[in-house]
Scaffold this active site. Structure first.
Site, PDB file in Angstrom:
ATOM      1  CD1 TRP A 140      -1.821  -2.392   1.382  1.00 25.13           C
ATOM      2  CD2 TRP A 140      -3.073  -1.192   0.327  1.00 25.13           C
ATOM      3  NE1 TRP A 140      -2.635  -3.323   1.049  1.00 25.13           N
ATOM      4  CE2 TRP A 140      -3.606  -2.591   0.422  1.00 25.13           C
ATOM      5  CE3 TRP A 140      -3.939  -0.103  -0.308  1.00 25.13           C
ATOM      6  CZ2 TRP A 140      -4.997  -2.812  -0.294  1.00 25.13           C
ATOM      7  CZ3 TRP A 140      -5.215  -0.541  -0.962  1.00 25.13           C
ATOM      8  CH2 TRP A 140      -5.774  -1.762  -0.845  1.00 25.13           C
ATOM      9  CB  SER A 141       0.586   4.499   1.652  1.00 33.78           C
ATOM     10  OG  SER A 141      -0.613   5.038   0.985  1.00 33.78           O
ATOM     11  CB  CYS A 142       5.459   0.873   2.081  1.00 30.50           C
ATOM     12  SG  CYS A 142       4.749   0.542   3.801  1.00 30.50           S
ATOM     13  CE  LYS A 195       0.376   8.313  -0.796  1.00 32.58           C
ATOM     14  NZ  LYS A 195      -0.174   6.909  -0.816  1.00 32.58           N
TER      15      LYS A 195
END
Length: 403
Positions: A64-66, A68
């Site tokens: 998921w947002s890792c 970014k």
């Protein structure tokens, strides 16, 4: 449910917390990796990847947002080479972007969640997130929710297209190609922005979080105000955040098409070893010049987040430590690291970060999500144990300090 792998005796507390997660805290399958001064001191995995199948050393999953952090690293590599000016207007690289109040948007606004485009207003067609051209055209034509640069609000799903399109325009390569050629392959990482079909059999599907007793403020706003950025971020995704079949037994984000997409906000596939491995050279002063690492990690956005509705702290594409335990329980998750650490968590609790003065890199991934918006208690227990193993105490504000 016993963990497998290796753990230096100095970090036995990390192994104990990892075992406790599996035994007592609802962990289904997970991995954790800690690298200190170039040495892998923790490399553990355990539990189940799918029912009846163990989590293996090479199991990978959606972080998921890792993601970014990986996308931000690509932008900073270009900046360090002089190819990308973070203080330049986005229109220098993406001319079509400068309409409807966005002409003053700087590249740094995209990285710091200050661009004012956390969501799109007009309904997206099915599978829109798999159509890069469609998404960047829609974002370029959109009116911001606030004047760029005047406030910050988490661009949870749009970050990857916004920053990724700048990377594509500057480098001439797609985001996934740039990351593979400039980061993953040189570092030998099992970390993918666009997973090859040959690797699909190793993926542990995401298990959604159990419904919380009390939803975070973000979800309350999303479900009560249909036109709000919160509602649009959660619902206007072309189906990405929904079920992939009528029975709701699988998530659209876990389809082969989703895994293959080069989706720079929340699409990466890796494990704890991959996350820690990506942050290792940053911890050691490699890959990026130290001056660029400082630019990347310096807190740029801080305070009440206009989208998440809790305090957040960001550098240019990375998260900084934030302690929200003083808030009501539903909003109390944060990301508690030391004052010198930076990285990124992912929805449900995965996390990767580095702490350069300690020459420390950390990664944690799992398949069973937590219900909050930060590093969930399972992941935070591993972070806490890592710092305790290094002789740190947690003092005021939840930040870890050298004792």
């Amino acid at each position: 449910m016993t963990a497998q792998g290796t753990c230096d005796p100095r970090f036995s507390q990390v192994a104990e917390e990892f075992e406790r997660n599996l035994a007592d805290r609802g962990e289904v399958g997970a991995s954790v990796c800690v690298i200190l001064d170039g040495e892998v001191v923790v490399d553990l995995w355990g539990g189940e990847a799918v029912p009846g199948e163990p989590w293996r050393r090479d199991t990978i999953g959606h972080v998921w947002s890792c993601t970014k952090g990986a996308t931000a690293l690509c932008a900073h590599l270009l900046a360090a080479r002089g190819d990308l000016d973070l203080d330049a207007p986005v229109t220098r690289y993406w001319p079509e972007y400068g309409v409807r109040g966005k002409s003053g948007t700087l590249v740094r606004h995209l990285l710091a969640h200050q661009a004012g485009l956390p969501a799109l207003r007009e309904p997206l067609p099915p599978n829109a997130f798999f159509d890069w051209k469609l998404m960047v055209e829609r974002l370029a034509a959109e009116e911001p929710f606030w004047e760029p640069g005047t406030r910050h609000g988490y661009h949870g799903l749009t970050f990857g297209f916004l920053v990724g399109e700048v990377i594509r325009r500057v480098s001439g390569r797609s985001l996934g190609t740039f990351f593979r050629e400039e980061v993953a392959e040189p570092l030998g990482l099992d970390f993918w922005l666009g997973l090859p079909e040959s690797e699909e059999g190793r993926v542990a599907p995401t298990i959604p979080a159990d419904p919380p007793a009390e939803p975070p403020s973000f979800y309350l706003r999303a479900f009560s105000e249909p036109g709000s950025p919160q509602a649009l971020l959660f619902t206007n995704t072309g189906g990405y955040m929904g079920a992939s079949d009528a029975a709701g037994s699988a998530m659209m984000s876990d389809t082969r098409e989703a895994h293959a997409a080069e989706y720079g906000a929340i699409g990466a596939i890796t494990n704890a070893r991959g996350l820690a491995g990506m942050y290792r050279p940053l911890a050691e002063g490699r890959l990026l010049p130290v001056e660029q690492r400082t630019i990347m990690s310096t807190t740029t956005s801080a305070g009440m987040d206009a989208v998440l509705l809790v305090p957040t702290r960001f550098g240019l594409g990375v998260m900084r430590s934030v302690d929200n335990r003083y808030l009501p329980p539903a909003d109390s998750e944060g990301a508690m690291m030391s004052t010198t650490a930076f990285g990124h968590s992912g929805m449900g609790g995965s996390a990767g970060f580095c702490d350069p003065p300690l020459r420390l890199a950390f990664g944690y991934t799992m398949n069973k999500q937590g219900a909050g918006l930060g590093i969930n208690p399972r992941g935070q227990a591993l972070v806490d144990a890592t710092y305790r193993s290094l002789g740190y105490d947690q003092l005021g504000g939840g930040i870890w300090y050298r004792s």
